[in-house]
Write a protein that holds these residues in place. Structure first.
Motif, short mmCIF file in Angstrom:
data_model
loop_
_atom_site.label_atom_id
_atom_site.label_comp_id
_atom_site.label_asym_id
_atom_site.label_seq_id
_atom_site.Cartn_x
_atom_site.Cartn_y
_atom_site.Cartn_z
N ILE A 37 67.39 50.95 -0.13
CA ILE A 37 66.12 50.76 0.59
C ILE A 37 66.28 49.69 1.67
CG2 ILE A 37 63.78 49.83 0.32
CD1 ILE A 37 63.78 52.55 -0.67
N GLY A 38 66.92 48.58 1.30
CA GLY A 38 67.11 47.49 2.26
C GLY A 38 67.94 47.89 3.46
N LEU A 39 68.98 48.68 3.24
CA LEU A 39 69.81 49.13 4.35
C LEU A 39 69.12 50.18 5.21
CD1 LEU A 39 73.27 49.43 2.58
CD2 LEU A 39 72.62 47.77 4.32
N LEU A 40 68.24 50.95 4.61
CA LEU A 40 67.61 52.05 5.34
C LEU A 40 66.38 51.62 6.13
CD1 LEU A 40 67.73 55.12 5.80
CD2 LEU A 40 66.18 55.36 3.87
N LEU A 41 65.51 50.83 5.53
CA LEU A 41 64.22 50.55 6.16
C LEU A 41 64.33 49.71 7.42
CD1 LEU A 41 61.82 50.10 3.15
CD2 LEU A 41 62.20 52.10 4.56
N GLN A 42 65.22 48.75 7.45
CA GLN A 42 65.34 47.92 8.64
C GLN A 42 65.86 48.75 9.82
OE1 GLN A 42 64.06 44.99 8.99
NE2 GLN A 42 64.66 44.97 11.12
N ASN A 43 66.68 49.74 9.57
CA ASN A 43 67.17 50.59 10.65
C ASN A 43 66.05 51.40 11.27
OD1 ASN A 43 69.77 49.69 10.32
ND2 ASN A 43 70.35 51.34 8.95
N LEU A 44 65.05 51.77 10.49
CA LEU A 44 63.92 52.50 11.06
C LEU A 44 63.13 51.64 12.04
CD1 LEU A 44 62.64 54.33 7.85
CD2 LEU A 44 63.98 55.28 9.73
N VAL A 45 62.95 50.37 11.71
CA VAL A 45 62.25 49.46 12.62
C VAL A 45 63.08 49.29 13.90
CG1 VAL A 45 61.43 47.09 12.92
CG2 VAL A 45 61.09 48.26 10.74
N LEU A 46 64.36 49.10 13.75
CA LEU A 46 65.24 48.92 14.90
C LEU A 46 65.24 50.16 15.80
CD1 LEU A 46 67.20 46.97 16.24
CD2 LEU A 46 69.01 47.98 14.86
N ALA A 47 65.27 51.34 15.20
CA ALA A 47 65.25 52.57 15.99
C ALA A 47 63.93 52.71 16.75
CB ALA A 47 65.46 53.78 15.08
N ALA A 48 62.82 52.36 16.11
CA ALA A 48 61.52 52.43 16.78
C ALA A 48 61.45 51.43 17.93
CB ALA A 48 60.39 52.17 15.79
N GLN A 49 62.00 50.23 17.74
CA GLN A 49 61.97 49.22 18.79
C GLN A 49 62.86 49.60 19.97
OE1 GLN A 49 63.08 45.73 16.59
NE2 GLN A 49 60.96 45.23 16.09
N ASN A 50 63.94 50.31 19.71
CA ASN A 50 64.83 50.73 20.80
C ASN A 50 64.24 51.84 21.65
OD1 ASN A 50 66.90 48.91 20.33
ND2 ASN A 50 67.92 50.25 18.86
N GLU A 51 63.26 52.54 21.15
CA GLU A 51 62.70 53.68 21.86
C GLU A 51 61.49 53.35 22.71
OE1 GLU A 51 63.88 56.81 22.20
OE2 GLU A 51 65.64 56.01 21.18
N ALA A 53 59.22 50.56 25.40
CA ALA A 53 59.37 49.50 26.40
C ALA A 53 59.13 48.14 25.75
CB ALA A 53 58.37 49.72 27.54
N ALA A 54 59.62 47.09 26.40
CA ALA A 54 59.50 45.74 25.85
C ALA A 54 58.04 45.35 25.65
CB ALA A 54 60.19 44.75 26.77
N SER A 55 57.16 45.85 26.47
CA SER A 55 55.73 45.50 26.34
C SER A 55 55.09 46.16 25.12
CB SER A 55 54.97 45.92 27.60
OG SER A 55 55.07 47.32 27.79
N ASN A 56 55.73 47.16 24.55
CA ASN A 56 55.18 47.87 23.39
C ASN A 56 55.92 47.58 22.08
OD1 ASN A 56 53.19 49.15 24.91
ND2 ASN A 56 54.60 50.79 25.50
N LEU A 57 56.77 46.55 22.07
CA LEU A 57 57.54 46.25 20.86
C LEU A 57 56.64 45.92 19.68
CD1 LEU A 57 60.60 44.14 22.08
CD2 LEU A 57 60.59 46.42 21.07
N GLY A 58 55.60 45.16 19.91
CA GLY A 58 54.68 44.80 18.82
C GLY A 58 53.97 46.02 18.26
N THR A 59 53.57 46.92 19.15
CA THR A 59 52.90 48.14 18.70
C THR A 59 53.83 49.01 17.88
OG1 THR A 59 51.53 48.08 20.70
CG2 THR A 59 51.63 50.16 19.50
N ALA A 60 55.06 49.17 18.34
CA ALA A 60 56.02 50.00 17.60
C ALA A 60 56.32 49.40 16.24
CB ALA A 60 57.31 50.14 18.41
#
Length: 117
Positions: A37-51, A53-60
């Motif tokens: 779980i620990g290895l998987l869930l953080q990657n989902l946040v990172l993938a969402a943040q990479n997709e 714009a910088a102005s929408n990081l908080g929303t993602a």
């Protein structure tokens, strides 16, 4: 990928749990599942943040967290129902149908209780 594999292995290990499973062995199963779980869930946040714009990081980030929380709540509710039904049927098998009680009770009429005497 490793997180998904560890999580799957952890779930498979959970399928071997019974009433006589050693606590240390159960703890090891939980460590395997938790690591997945620990290895998987953080990657989902990172993938969402990479997709986004910088102005929408908080929303993602908050959207991922929101849906993770909703999914967790639904999962806990569903598994709670499964556990309650399993415990009820196990109690009935072991002690008879009188253990579970009668669920046909009615709520008291508060208007009658509050009426002046």
């Amino acid at each position: 990928m490793a997180g998904a594999v560890l999580m799957t292995v952890g779930v498979l290990l959970f399928s071997f749990i019974d009433a006589h499973t050693n606590v240390l062995l159960l703890s090891a199963y939980m460590v395997v599942f938790g690591a997945g779980i620990g290895l998987l869930l953080q990657n989902l946040v990172l993938a969402a943040q990479n997709e986004v714009a910088a102005s929408n990081l908080g929303t993602a980030t908050s959207t991922v967290s929101f849906f993770r929380s909703v999914g967790g709540a639904i999962g806990v509710s569903a598994l709670g129902v499964v556990l309650a039904n399993r415990v009820t049927s196990s109690l009935q098998d072991r002690f008879g149908s009188s253990v579970t009680g009668d669920c046909t009770m009615k709520l008291p009429d508060l208007a009658l209780r509050m009426a002046p005497r």
